[in-house]
Enzyme design. Structure first.
Site, mmCIF file in Angstrom:
data_model
loop_
_atom_site.group_PDB
_atom_site.id
_atom_site.type_symbol
_atom_site.label_atom_id
_atom_site.label_comp_id
_atom_site.label_asym_id
_atom_site.label_seq_id
_atom_site.Cartn_x
_atom_site.Cartn_y
_atom_site.Cartn_z
ATOM 1 N N ASP B 35 31.882 38.236 38.090
ATOM 2 C CA ASP B 35 32.386 38.212 39.466
ATOM 3 C C ASP B 35 32.217 39.590 40.095
ATOM 4 O O ASP B 35 31.282 40.319 39.736
ATOM 5 C CB ASP B 35 33.867 37.756 39.443
ATOM 6 C CG ASP B 35 34.252 36.958 40.673
ATOM 7 O OD1 ASP B 35 34.137 37.511 41.786
ATOM 8 O OD2 ASP B 35 34.664 35.799 40.546
ATOM 9 N N HIS B 108 37.681 39.543 45.111
ATOM 10 C CA HIS B 108 37.413 38.189 44.605
ATOM 11 C C HIS B 108 37.518 38.109 43.079
ATOM 12 O O HIS B 108 38.135 37.184 42.529
ATOM 13 C CB HIS B 108 36.014 37.792 45.095
ATOM 14 C CG HIS B 108 35.625 36.384 44.839
ATOM 15 N ND1 HIS B 108 35.031 35.982 43.663
ATOM 16 C CD2 HIS B 108 35.715 35.264 45.614
ATOM 17 C CE1 HIS B 108 34.775 34.680 43.731
ATOM 18 N NE2 HIS B 108 35.178 34.224 44.907
ATOM 19 N N SER B 438 35.562 28.742 44.123
ATOM 20 C CA SER B 438 35.744 29.954 43.309
ATOM 21 C C SER B 438 37.135 30.008 42.700
ATOM 22 O O SER B 438 37.316 30.528 41.602
ATOM 23 C CB SER B 438 35.601 31.201 44.181
ATOM 24 O OG SER B 438 34.286 31.626 44.245
#
Lengths: 88, 657
Positions: B35, B108, B438
């Site tokens: 990520d 994220h 996600s």
């Protein structure tokens, strides 16, 4: 010269290394670049990654001409341009 | 996350029973997360109470900008970054905005990795909303972070490099909340890298993508990948609009209403549509200060970022914002933190709001913030954005595999960013809200880690089977999971909504060996060279298929395609008993009216653990294929344990003409 190159992922036949005389996989991977590069540039400067576990092959910056000659080499099974993905 | 684990039935109980106890909270399992990196100082990566780093671990804590080896601990056991592909492709390096190290500049990766395996953090909230104890799905699991995504995107050369190293490092699960559009498997680096990972016993869990509800939008669709779509929770954050005409519109907001008096005050309402400058979307510089100052500004959703619209309104002097869904978004309710009082309304409400604005010379409104409300709404439902099947490159496999919570998920957040993620937002928080497949993906990875801890010898396919065959097709009220205003189909939910409690103890599993995937590719007509590219195996499909006549991939779901006038299809499956030694399972079939389904045998009698038994299913079409017209039907086939109804092993099936 790197301004006219694009990153490609070059996939090799995993059986190929057994019939070659290279001491390590990175040096085997590098040999493909050395065979195709026409300039005096150091081949290792174009090699981004040498893959062994997730894939047999490497990522490198190649010119159009180098791409075409790499395709001709035995043990090269696939060449794909690097893709940009995104988080979901 | 502060709530989704509870919604999924994961809890600490006085009786010390349940999936967390049966799996020791995921202890001993390593989740590798590819990520945007990690913010190691987040309390979600505290290693208090964590066991020692597993002996098999061979990873490192790679040093770099603002990141040193002491940033890893027994929770965050590894961190690396991969930048070469990104660096050569990005001609204008974004100097200074991005850490050249595993440290997360974006947020994220911190969010997803804490969702999968974050530690227990008491009193977590987003500006006071959604308060609770934050925990990952597998709070006892170890996390290894591989930073492959940069502000400019994630390059497949970097992703492949991270997968390459992660396999050698010794991860058990790989979690990829990233991807692109569906592409053929021989062009798909994630599919190719994942095949090798599966050969090494690693389960690869990927996000399905956010291009829903468009048909055939599901990405990361290789049969050896676990593909996760997104669902909603039954948690709401009311931010109700009271219009000047006295009528109410339901909206949702995370704004802490008691902090700003303006939020509850009746103000003039404005929707700027003229100027041809994107002002209806609240583009940067599009809102004339004289028109919006001190008012509640309506912004249509789309094109630019949702939080960015709030910043644009604030910069133009607006007092508050109503973010209005368009026809594309319908009633989708992914909410965000904003820099000013704001609420998100659905499409139907936005039509009513605009009708009111057009009906009067001086429209007014007030926003009433209602805090956090749990359990009052139907859930789970399919997230509108969640990518849908059928699989574009391989419709013989039903995708996505399952859905998991992916809307309004509150998880860890770095300290270099405000909760909106905007550079202008100077607030600092440990948690924020995000939506997307996600966010669904690490729920799947965390649950997989629990199963892995409970059953360390199970193959990746067995773990995936456990997750799929125990998934729910009904919501918490016992009614069908909804997709907008209609019941969800298998191309939206796959096998259904994850249920960790049942997935820990599925009773039966559908196992698949890596060589079975090779045979499957042969049955699909892939060429020798394509199969070599995908699997690195040099096979003669003619020989393989001669030795395995009538082969069907032992997938936990079934996709039947009637084409070229075919009216009947036989599918074989093999189940392995992982429950009680002496178990009898009876089959239950829910068939659509267009298809006759016959199963043989009707009962499976197991006498010992790890015993495998096969069955066959005949699908016979009752209707003819209509030329040039595609149609679908769906049903399910369930093996029910006669002595223990907890073990219900369910396979959805799709039928395509």
């Amino acid at each position: 010269s790197s301004s006219s190159t694009t990153t490609y992922i070059v996939q090799l036949n995993p059986q190929g290394v057994t019939s070659s005389s290279f001491a390590s996989k990175p040096s085997w991977h590098l040999s493909f670049l050395q065979q195709t590069m026409s300039s005096e540039e150091d081949a290792s400067s174009r090699l981004l990654y040498s893959y062994h576990s997730a894939m047999e092959g490497f990522a490198a910056q190649l010119s159009e001409l180098e791409l075409e000659s790499l395709k001709m080499l035995p043990d090269v099974i696939s060449i794909r341009p690097d893709h940009r993905l995104q988080i979901h | 996350t502060t709530y989704s684990y509870k919604f999924l039935g994961l809890s600490l109980s006085a009786s010390r029973e349940g999936a967390w106890y049966k799996s020791a909270f995921g202890r001993g399992t390593i989740i590798g997360v590819l990520d945007t990196g990690v913010w190691p100082e987040s309390p979600s990566f505290n290693d208090r109470g964590m066991p020692a780093v597993p002996k098999k671990w061979r990873g490192i804590c790679q040093e770099g900008q603002n990141f040193n080896s002491s940033n890893c601990n027994r929770k965050l056991i590894g961190a690396r970054f991969f930048t070469k592909g990104h660096r050569v492709a990005t001609y204008t390096p974004d100097g200074g905005r991005e850490y050249v190290s595993p440290r997360d500049s974006h947020g994220h990766g911190t969010h997803t990795s804490s969702t999968a395996g974050g530690a227990t953090v008491p009193m977590a909230s987003v500006l006071g909303n959604a308060a609770g104890v934050a925990q990952g799905m597998a709070p006892g699991a170890h996390i290894a972070v591989y930073k492959v995504c940069w502000l400019n995107g994630c390059y497949s050369s970097d992703i492949l490099a991270a997968m390459d190293v992660a396999i050698r490092d010794g991860v058990d699960i790989l979690s990829l909340s990233l991807g692109g559009f569906p592409i053929p498997l021989f062009d798909d680096n994630i599919a190719i890298g994942s095949f090798r990972a599966v050969e090494h016993g690693i389960l690869v869990v990927c996000a399905a993508g956010n291009n829903g509800p468009i048909q055939s939008s599901v990405a990361n669709e290789a049969p050896w990948i676990t593909t996760i779509g997104a669902s909603t929770l039954d948690r709401r954050f009311p931010g109700i609009v009271q219009m000047g005409n006295g009528k109410y519109l339901y909206g949702e907001s995370l704004y802490p209403g008691n902090h700003l008096k303006r939020a509850g005050k009746e103000l003039e309402l404005v929707y700027v549509t003229s100027e041809n400058s994107g002002s209806e979307y609240c583009f940067k510089g599009s809102l004339p200060r004289a028109k919006v100052r001190g008012k509640i500004v309506v912004c249509d959703r789309g094109v630019n970022g949702r939080a960015e619209k709030g910043e644009v309104v604030k910069e133009a002097g607006g007092a508050a914002m109503i973010l209005a869904n368009t026809v594309i978004n319908q009633e989708e309710n992914s909410i965000d933190v904003h820099v000013l009082p704001a609420t998100l309304i659905g499409f139907k409400e936005s039509v009513r709001l605009k009708a009111y604005i057009n009906s009067t010379r001086r429209p007014t409104a007030r926003i009433v913030f209602g805090g956090t409300v749990i359990g009052k709404s139907r859930a789970p439902a399919v997230a509108q954005f969640s990518a849908r099947g059928p699989s574009y490159s391989n419709p013989s496999i039903l995708k996505p595999d399952v859905i998991a919570p992916g809307v309004n998920i509150i998880a860890a957040w770095p300290q270099n960013l405000g909760p909106t993620g905007l550079p202008e937002d100077s607030r600092r928080v440990n948690f924020t809200i995000m939506s997307g497949t996600s966010m669904a993906c690490p729920h799947g990875s965390g649950i997989a880690a629990l199963i892995r801890s409970a059953h360390p010898k199970w193959s990746p396919a067995a773990i995936k089977s456990a997750v799929m065959t125990t998934a729910e097709v009904v919501d918490h009220s016992g009614k069908p999971i909804m997709d907008g205003d209609k019941p969800a189909g298998v191309f939206a939910i796959g096998a259904g909504h994850v249920n960790p409690e049942r997935a820990i103890d599925p009773g039966l599993i559908y196992d698949i060996r890596p060589e079975d995937y090779v045979m499957h590719l042969c049955t699909l007509g892939y060429t020798k060279s394509e199969i070599l590219t995908i699997t690195h195996r040099n096979v003669s499909c003619r020989e393989v298929l001669k030795m395995n006549r009538g082969f069907s991939l032992n997938y936990p779901s079934i996709s039947v395609i009637f084409k070229h006038g075919t009216r009947s299809k036989m599918i074989k499956r093999r189940v392995t008993n992982v429950g009680s030694p002496n178990s009898i399972y009876k089959v239950e079939v829910m068939a659509p009216k267009e298809v006759n389904v016959r199963v043989k045998p009707q009962r499976l009698i197991f006498t010992h653990i790890n015993q495998s038994l096969s069955y066959k299913v005949w699908f016979t079409s009752r209707k003819r294929t209509e030329k040039g017209k595609m149609s679908f039907a769906q049903g399910q086939l369930t093996w029910v344990n006669s002595n223990n109804s907890f073990n219900r092993v369910k396979s959805p099936f799709s039928v395509t003409w």
